[in-house]
Scaffold this motif. Sequence first.
Motif, PDB file in Angstrom:
ATOM      1  N   LEU A  26       5.971 -50.945 -56.130  1.00  0.00           N
ATOM      2  CA  LEU A  26       5.770 -50.556 -54.503  1.00  0.00           C
ATOM      3  C   LEU A  26       5.392 -51.724 -54.379  1.00  0.00           C
ATOM      4  O   LEU A  26       6.113 -51.860 -53.412  1.00  0.00           O
ATOM      5  CB  LEU A  26       4.021 -49.048 -54.817  1.00  0.00           C
ATOM      6  CG  LEU A  26       4.759 -47.722 -55.489  1.00  0.00           C
ATOM      7  CD1 LEU A  26       3.067 -47.427 -55.046  1.00  0.00           C
ATOM      8  CD2 LEU A  26       5.456 -47.148 -54.807  1.00  0.00           C
ATOM      9  N   ALA A  27       5.416 -52.567 -54.620  1.00  0.00           N
ATOM     10  CA  ALA A  27       4.914 -54.263 -54.128  1.00  0.00           C
ATOM     11  C   ALA A  27       6.598 -55.266 -54.147  1.00  0.00           C
ATOM     12  O   ALA A  27       6.284 -56.661 -54.243  1.00  0.00           O
ATOM     13  CB  ALA A  27       4.005 -54.850 -54.362  1.00  0.00           C
ATOM     14  N   GLY A  28       7.577 -54.358 -54.883  1.00  0.00           N
ATOM     15  CA  GLY A  28       9.138 -54.672 -54.482  1.00  0.00           C
ATOM     16  C   GLY A  28       9.617 -55.611 -55.906  1.00  0.00           C
ATOM     17  O   GLY A  28      10.848 -56.535 -55.845  1.00  0.00           O
ATOM     18  N   THR A  29       9.019 -54.950 -56.481  1.00  0.00           N
ATOM     19  CA  THR A  29       9.627 -55.549 -58.229  1.00  0.00           C
ATOM     20  C   THR A  29      10.659 -53.989 -58.723  1.00  0.00           C
ATOM     21  O   THR A  29       9.958 -52.994 -59.003  1.00  0.00           O
ATOM     22  CB  THR A  29       8.334 -55.637 -58.904  1.00  0.00           C
ATOM     23  OG1 THR A  29       7.961 -56.603 -58.819  1.00  0.00           O
ATOM     24  CG2 THR A  29       9.463 -55.747 -60.494  1.00  0.00           C
ATOM     25  N   THR A  30      11.787 -54.705 -59.496  1.00  0.00           N
ATOM     26  CA  THR A  30      12.737 -53.408 -59.723  1.00  0.00           C
ATOM     27  C   THR A  30      12.036 -53.362 -60.821  1.00  0.00           C
ATOM     28  O   THR A  30      12.446 -55.039 -62.090  1.00  0.00           O
ATOM     29  CB  THR A  30      14.300 -54.103 -59.156  1.00  0.00           C
ATOM     30  OG1 THR A  30      14.502 -53.410 -58.375  1.00  0.00           O
ATOM     31  CG2 THR A  30      15.308 -52.839 -59.832  1.00  0.00           C
ATOM     32  N   ILE A  31      12.103 -52.136 -61.765  1.00  0.00           N
ATOM     33  CA  ILE A  31      11.510 -52.202 -63.710  1.00  0.00           C
ATOM     34  C   ILE A  31      12.819 -50.888 -63.513  1.00  0.00           C
ATOM     35  O   ILE A  31      12.659 -49.478 -63.082  1.00  0.00           O
ATOM     36  CB  ILE A  31      10.447 -52.138 -63.725  1.00  0.00           C
ATOM     37  CG1 ILE A  31       9.440 -53.062 -63.319  1.00  0.00           C
ATOM     38  CG2 ILE A  31      10.096 -51.774 -64.772  1.00  0.00           C
ATOM     39  CD1 ILE A  31       8.078 -53.074 -63.109  1.00  0.00           C
TER      40      ILE A  31
ATOM     41  N   ASP B  55      11.277 -58.818 -54.984  1.00  0.00           N
ATOM     42  CA  ASP B  55      12.358 -58.718 -55.223  1.00  0.00           C
ATOM     43  C   ASP B  55      12.491 -59.469 -56.443  1.00  0.00           C
ATOM     44  O   ASP B  55      13.676 -60.662 -56.808  1.00  0.00           O
ATOM     45  CB  ASP B  55      13.528 -59.673 -54.180  1.00  0.00           C
ATOM     46  CG  ASP B  55      14.072 -58.731 -53.212  1.00  0.00           C
ATOM     47  OD1 ASP B  55      13.969 -58.075 -53.690  1.00  0.00           O
ATOM     48  OD2 ASP B  55      13.751 -59.641 -51.750  1.00  0.00           O
ATOM     49  N   THR B  56      12.084 -59.324 -57.775  1.00  0.00           N
ATOM     50  CA  THR B  56      12.214 -59.536 -58.982  1.00  0.00           C
ATOM     51  C   THR B  56      13.049 -58.559 -59.931  1.00  0.00           C
ATOM     52  O   THR B  56      12.790 -57.257 -59.169  1.00  0.00           O
ATOM     53  CB  THR B  56      10.782 -60.130 -59.492  1.00  0.00           C
ATOM     54  OG1 THR B  56       9.607 -59.288 -59.695  1.00  0.00           O
ATOM     55  CG2 THR B  56      10.060 -61.129 -59.782  1.00  0.00           C
TER      56      THR B  56
ATOM     57  N   ALA C  99      10.286 -64.838 -57.049  1.00  0.00           N
ATOM     58  CA  ALA C  99      10.999 -63.973 -56.174  1.00  0.00           C
ATOM     59  C   ALA C  99      12.876 -63.904 -56.888  1.00  0.00           C
ATOM     60  O   ALA C  99      13.080 -65.636 -56.502  1.00  0.00           O
ATOM     61  CB  ALA C  99      11.198 -64.118 -54.837  1.00  0.00           C
ATOM     62  N   GLY C 100      13.993 -63.641 -56.920  1.00  0.00           N
ATOM     63  CA  GLY C 100      15.078 -63.268 -57.058  1.00  0.00           C
ATOM     64  C   GLY C 100      15.345 -63.569 -58.394  1.00  0.00           C
ATOM     65  O   GLY C 100      16.007 -63.556 -58.760  1.00  0.00           O
ATOM     66  N   ALA C 101      13.828 -63.881 -59.580  1.00  0.00           N
ATOM     67  CA  ALA C 101      14.344 -63.980 -60.710  1.00  0.00           C
ATOM     68  C   ALA C 101      14.762 -62.762 -61.253  1.00  0.00           C
ATOM     69  O   ALA C 101      13.809 -61.688 -61.111  1.00  0.00           O
ATOM     70  CB  ALA C 101      12.967 -64.919 -61.334  1.00  0.00           C
ATOM     71  N   GLU C 102      15.653 -63.060 -62.659  1.00  0.00           N
ATOM     72  CA  GLU C 102      15.723 -61.721 -63.507  1.00  0.00           C
ATOM     73  C   GLU C 102      15.064 -61.892 -64.909  1.00  0.00           C
ATOM     74  O   GLU C 102      15.367 -62.299 -65.811  1.00  0.00           O
ATOM     75  CB  GLU C 102      17.506 -61.485 -63.548  1.00  0.00           C
ATOM     76  CG  GLU C 102      17.357 -60.659 -61.756  1.00  0.00           C
ATOM     77  CD  GLU C 102      19.127 -60.074 -62.256  1.00  0.00           C
ATOM     78  OE1 GLU C 102      18.910 -59.366 -63.035  1.00  0.00           O
ATOM     79  OE2 GLU C 102      19.771 -60.073 -61.183  1.00  0.00           O
ATOM     80  N   VAL C 103      14.467 -61.223 -65.147  1.00  0.00           N
ATOM     81  CA  VAL C 103      13.881 -61.110 -66.948  1.00  0.00           C
ATOM     82  C   VAL C 103      14.305 -59.993 -68.070  1.00  0.00           C
ATOM     83  O   VAL C 103      13.886 -58.738 -66.982  1.00  0.00           O
ATOM     84  CB  VAL C 103      12.310 -61.065 -66.490  1.00  0.00           C
ATOM     85  CG1 VAL C 103      11.964 -61.251 -68.753  1.00  0.00           C
ATOM     86  CG2 VAL C 103      11.746 -62.442 -65.768  1.00  0.00           C
TER      87      VAL C 103
ATOM     88  N   VAL D 171       5.731 -69.168 -66.716  1.00  0.00           N
ATOM     89  CA  VAL D 171       6.647 -69.390 -65.398  1.00  0.00           C
ATOM     90  C   VAL D 171       7.436 -69.559 -65.133  1.00  0.00           C
ATOM     91  O   VAL D 171       8.346 -70.466 -65.757  1.00  0.00           O
ATOM     92  CB  VAL D 171       5.520 -70.789 -64.633  1.00  0.00           C
ATOM     93  CG1 VAL D 171       5.797 -70.298 -63.162  1.00  0.00           C
ATOM     94  CG2 VAL D 171       4.149 -70.122 -64.889  1.00  0.00           C
ATOM     95  N   VAL D 172       8.278 -68.467 -64.703  1.00  0.00           N
ATOM     96  CA  VAL D 172       9.333 -68.671 -63.792  1.00  0.00           C
ATOM     97  C   VAL D 172       9.634 -68.388 -62.530  1.00  0.00           C
ATOM     98  O   VAL D 172       9.367 -67.582 -62.013  1.00  0.00           O
ATOM     99  CB  VAL D 172       9.964 -66.660 -64.326  1.00  0.00           C
ATOM    100  CG1 VAL D 172      11.968 -66.618 -64.091  1.00  0.00           C
ATOM    101  CG2 VAL D 172       9.731 -66.971 -66.043  1.00  0.00           C
ATOM    102  N   ALA D 173      10.650 -68.982 -62.253  1.00  0.00           N
ATOM    103  CA  ALA D 173      10.768 -69.569 -60.974  1.00  0.00           C
ATOM    104  C   ALA D 173      11.947 -68.784 -60.497  1.00  0.00           C
ATOM    105  O   ALA D 173      12.174 -68.082 -61.038  1.00  0.00           O
ATOM    106  CB  ALA D 173      10.936 -71.534 -60.726  1.00  0.00           C
ATOM    107  N   ALA D 174      11.859 -68.989 -58.646  1.00  0.00           N
ATOM    108  CA  ALA D 174      13.052 -68.099 -57.902  1.00  0.00           C
ATOM    109  C   ALA D 174      14.334 -68.109 -58.701  1.00  0.00           C
ATOM    110  O   ALA D 174      14.370 -69.741 -58.632  1.00  0.00           O
ATOM    111  CB  ALA D 174      13.193 -68.498 -56.729  1.00  0.00           C
TER     112      ALA D 174
END
Length: 487
Positions: free
Chosen positions: A258-263, A280-281, A297-301, A311-314
């Motif tokens: 709901l806060a904007g992460t695609t799971i 947008d993660t 933001a914008g990172a994919e794991v 810590v994974v940066a943008a």
Amino acid sequence: MTQPRPAAVIVLAAGEGRRMRSRLPKVLHPLAGRTLLEHVLAAAEPVRPERVVVVVGHGREQVTAMLAERAPHVATAVQEHQGGTGHAVRAALGALGDLPPDAAAVVLPGDVPLLTSAAVAALVDRHQASGAAATVLTAAVADPTGYGRIVRGPGGEVREIVEQRDADATTAAINEINTGVYVFDVELLRGALKRLTTENAQGEEYLTDVVGLLVTDGLPVGAHVLADAAEAAGVNDRRQLGEAGLVLRDRIVTAAMLAGTTIVDPASTWIDAGVVLEPDTTIWPNTHLRGATSIAAGAEVGPDCTLVNTVVAAGARVTRSVLEGAEVGPGAAVGPFAHLRPGTRLGRSGRIGAFVETKAADIGAETKVPHLAYVGDAVIGERTNIGCTTVFVNYDGVAKHRTVIGSDVRIGSDTMLVAPVTVGDGAYTGAGSVIREDVPPGALAVREGRQRTIVDWVLRRRPDSAAARAAQAAQAGRESTQRRPGT
Ligand code: UD1
Ligand code: CA
């Protein structure tokens, strides 16, 4: 008449939790990166009391050590033997010392990790507004087995709480249960605790009996029914631990989405309570994000990643890898099959590829360690390339040593960098070199023995082998090609 805010919070955590069948005290079992006890303390935070006391007993060294490290504001009271929840609260009141005459206290069990701070706040509001001597948090559940039942009178007023093991069939059929969370007027609680008996199925002093005693004294006891009964779930065995874990997982994953992460696959995604996910993660299936991990933001794991305190940066990308105590720079790429250990820092747009292990390694922007390497105790500059099968030989059997590599360096494949050693900016090393001495900027360092080639060794020593036949065919072919110009 509105009452003052509760001055104290008491959490009961002295029980052994026998049903867990564990050497670890029950309240120290973890869920979503926090112990059960820490979940309860977090739920009680909005009370903002002057004092928080945790009653410890079974495994108290371990419980006290955890609290000292992770909740240092909390005091402890020792319950020497586990004589029941009422006995435990008496120990807590002893440790609380003097409180204002009209003080109230919130009491919580240490084993209800799903309880939310909103529910505790609502209970306190209800208690303050009603002016009751005590207010109990209850829940209407489909299966009340194991919980204390709330017995109400004809007008709906609370009469008493009856434990499962002391309940007759009619009482056992009541589906409103005691969550074990209450607000009490401290003076009235003190008085009632003195009158508790052990005349019950478990031979213990039940805190629940305080309710009946106050009602007998003609004092009003209120109840606040949980909006979401699932919050009441107590953890008494590992099946309940697993179920509570699933509920927490769903809560955390839902909040993240709901806060904007695609799971992509919520059912296989496990995120600890303290993890920070920017909008947008994207988290791919079978990924575990633990401890103080954050994803910009914008990172994919993922898929198939475990990140602990990382810590994974943008805009970075991490695939099928294990990272612990690492920092991945903006736009950098890690994996598949990499293991980043504590102290790894990968700079902007850097790359760590397949079968690479790193530890205490500061790897500069745009530097690449694309495959099959060990990088330990190292500082590497920018735009450098570390060739395949390079090993940072950091350990001489006694001590660890550092390797320093400059910027725009090309480390050839299969280089052994025997630390301590330094390779200057713009230097090269040849494939297969063992580098024991510093390489100055711009130099090429090679350590090669001359190659010895023994002609026709296979034909002589392995006659009639597949290799010999292949070699003979190749030699014949070469001869005919060599003859061709002359024909
Ligand atoms: C208790 C309640 C029950 C309620 C349920 C909610 C009593 C008698 N019963 O039952 O009405 O529905 O919680 O989850 O209170 N503890 C101590 N010292 C002791 C005994 C227990 O500190 O001597 C602590 C335990 O560590 C635990 C908490 O109190 O954190 C509750 O004890 P537990 O044995 O789990 O009580 P329940 O049987 O679940
Ligand atoms: Ca319990």
